[in-house]
Design a protein around this motif. Structure first.
Motif, short mmCIF file in Angstrom:
data_model
loop_
_atom_site.label_atom_id
_atom_site.label_comp_id
_atom_site.label_asym_id
_atom_site.label_seq_id
_atom_site.Cartn_x
_atom_site.Cartn_y
_atom_site.Cartn_z
N UNK A 215 0.83 -1.20 0.00
CA UNK A 215 0.00 0.00 0.00
C UNK A 215 0.86 1.25 0.00
N UNK A 216 0.57 2.14 -0.93
CA UNK A 216 1.19 3.46 -0.95
C UNK A 216 0.28 4.41 -0.17
N UNK A 217 0.85 5.16 0.76
CA UNK A 217 0.09 6.13 1.54
C UNK A 217 0.18 7.48 0.84
N UNK A 218 -0.98 8.11 0.66
CA UNK A 218 -1.04 9.40 -0.05
C UNK A 218 -1.69 10.45 0.85
N UNK A 219 -1.01 11.54 1.06
CA UNK A 219 -1.62 12.69 1.71
C UNK A 219 -1.79 13.75 0.63
N UNK A 220 -3.03 14.06 0.29
CA UNK A 220 -3.31 15.03 -0.76
C UNK A 220 -4.33 16.04 -0.26
N UNK A 221 -4.44 17.15 -0.96
CA UNK A 221 -5.44 18.13 -0.55
C UNK A 221 -6.83 17.58 -0.83
N UNK A 222 -7.78 18.04 -0.04
CA UNK A 222 -9.17 17.64 -0.23
C UNK A 222 -9.65 18.03 -1.62
N UNK A 223 -9.27 19.22 -2.07
CA UNK A 223 -9.69 19.68 -3.40
C UNK A 223 -9.11 18.78 -4.50
N UNK A 224 -7.87 18.33 -4.31
CA UNK A 224 -7.25 17.41 -5.28
C UNK A 224 -8.02 16.08 -5.30
N UNK A 225 -8.41 15.60 -4.12
CA UNK A 225 -9.17 14.35 -4.04
C UNK A 225 -10.50 14.49 -4.78
N UNK A 226 -11.20 15.61 -4.56
CA UNK A 226 -12.47 15.83 -5.25
C UNK A 226 -12.27 15.91 -6.77
N UNK A 227 -11.17 16.52 -7.19
CA UNK A 227 -10.86 16.60 -8.62
C UNK A 227 -10.61 15.21 -9.19
N UNK A 228 -9.95 14.34 -8.41
CA UNK A 228 -9.68 12.97 -8.86
C UNK A 228 -10.98 12.17 -8.99
N UNK A 229 -11.98 12.49 -8.17
CA UNK A 229 -13.29 11.86 -8.34
C UNK A 229 -13.89 12.32 -9.66
#
Length: 193
Positions: free
Chosen positions: A156-170
């Motif tokens: 498992x790769x652990x990723x800390x990303x911005x919430x806005x980046x996560x929403x963009x990835x959705x």
């Protein structure tokens, strides 16, 4: 309350290798009062828990990335999935399970988790109930590297990303895991970040 429109249930184990695949044959009473024989397969892998870790001060979330063979054989070119931290209960209470999974998968030690709801993710074929949580994290809660339990062959790769980046990835489809999409949308609706 039992469903009186179902009778004569018979269960046959088709596979008991990794988890259990059962075939259920039964009679179902239709709206016109007649009974029809039906059969369905149900995959029983146990119940699970998943959590969205978020840091409202930094505006970040912690997600995981790992190879998922079922997605690879069904259109996911590299088989990699970005997901919230999750795991099977294995006899533990959902809260205890998810705290253990957080530390194993992400390296964070979180004491306070909030259960937001439970859901059947694929009710047509899988028996699993998935307990969904959110939990706030801070940098000082990092106690290990994460990456998953070695005996579970997790990479498992652990990723800390911005919430806005996560929403963009959705939005772009890079995040297409249902539990992850649900929890990110929950965080957005509730204004957690």
């Amino acid at each position: 309350m039992p469903n009186n429109k179902i009778r004569n249930i018979k269960k046959e184990i088709l596979s008991d290798n990794w988890y259990t695949l059962n075939k259920f044959t039964f009679e179902y009473q239709k709206d016109d009062g007649t009974w029809e024989k039906q059969s369905r397969e149900a995959y029983d892998r146990g119940n699970g828990a998943a959590i969205l870790l978020y840091n409202s001060k930094k505006g970040t979330v912690v997600l995981t990335k790992q190879f998922r063979m079922p997605t690879y054989v069904n259109g996911n070119d590299d088989g990699m999935m970005i997901e919230v931290c999750a795991g099977l209960l294995d006899g533990d209470a959902p809260e205890d399970c998810i705290k253990k999974e957080i530390e194993e998968e992400t390296g964070y030690k979180i004491e306070n988790v909030q259960r937001v709801f439970e859901t059947y993710m694929s009710p047509g074929s899988v028996t699993e109930i998935l307990y969904l949580f959110v939990g706030a994290y801070e940098d000082q809660m990092k106690v290990g590297e994460g990456g998953g339990a070695e005996h579970e062959t997790e990479n498992i790769e652990v990723m800390e990303i911005t919430f806005q980046e996560a929403l963009q990835k959705v939005k772009t489809g890079e995040i297409c895991d249902a539990k992850t999409v649900i929890l990110l949308q929950y965080a957005q609706i509730k204004g957690l970040l």
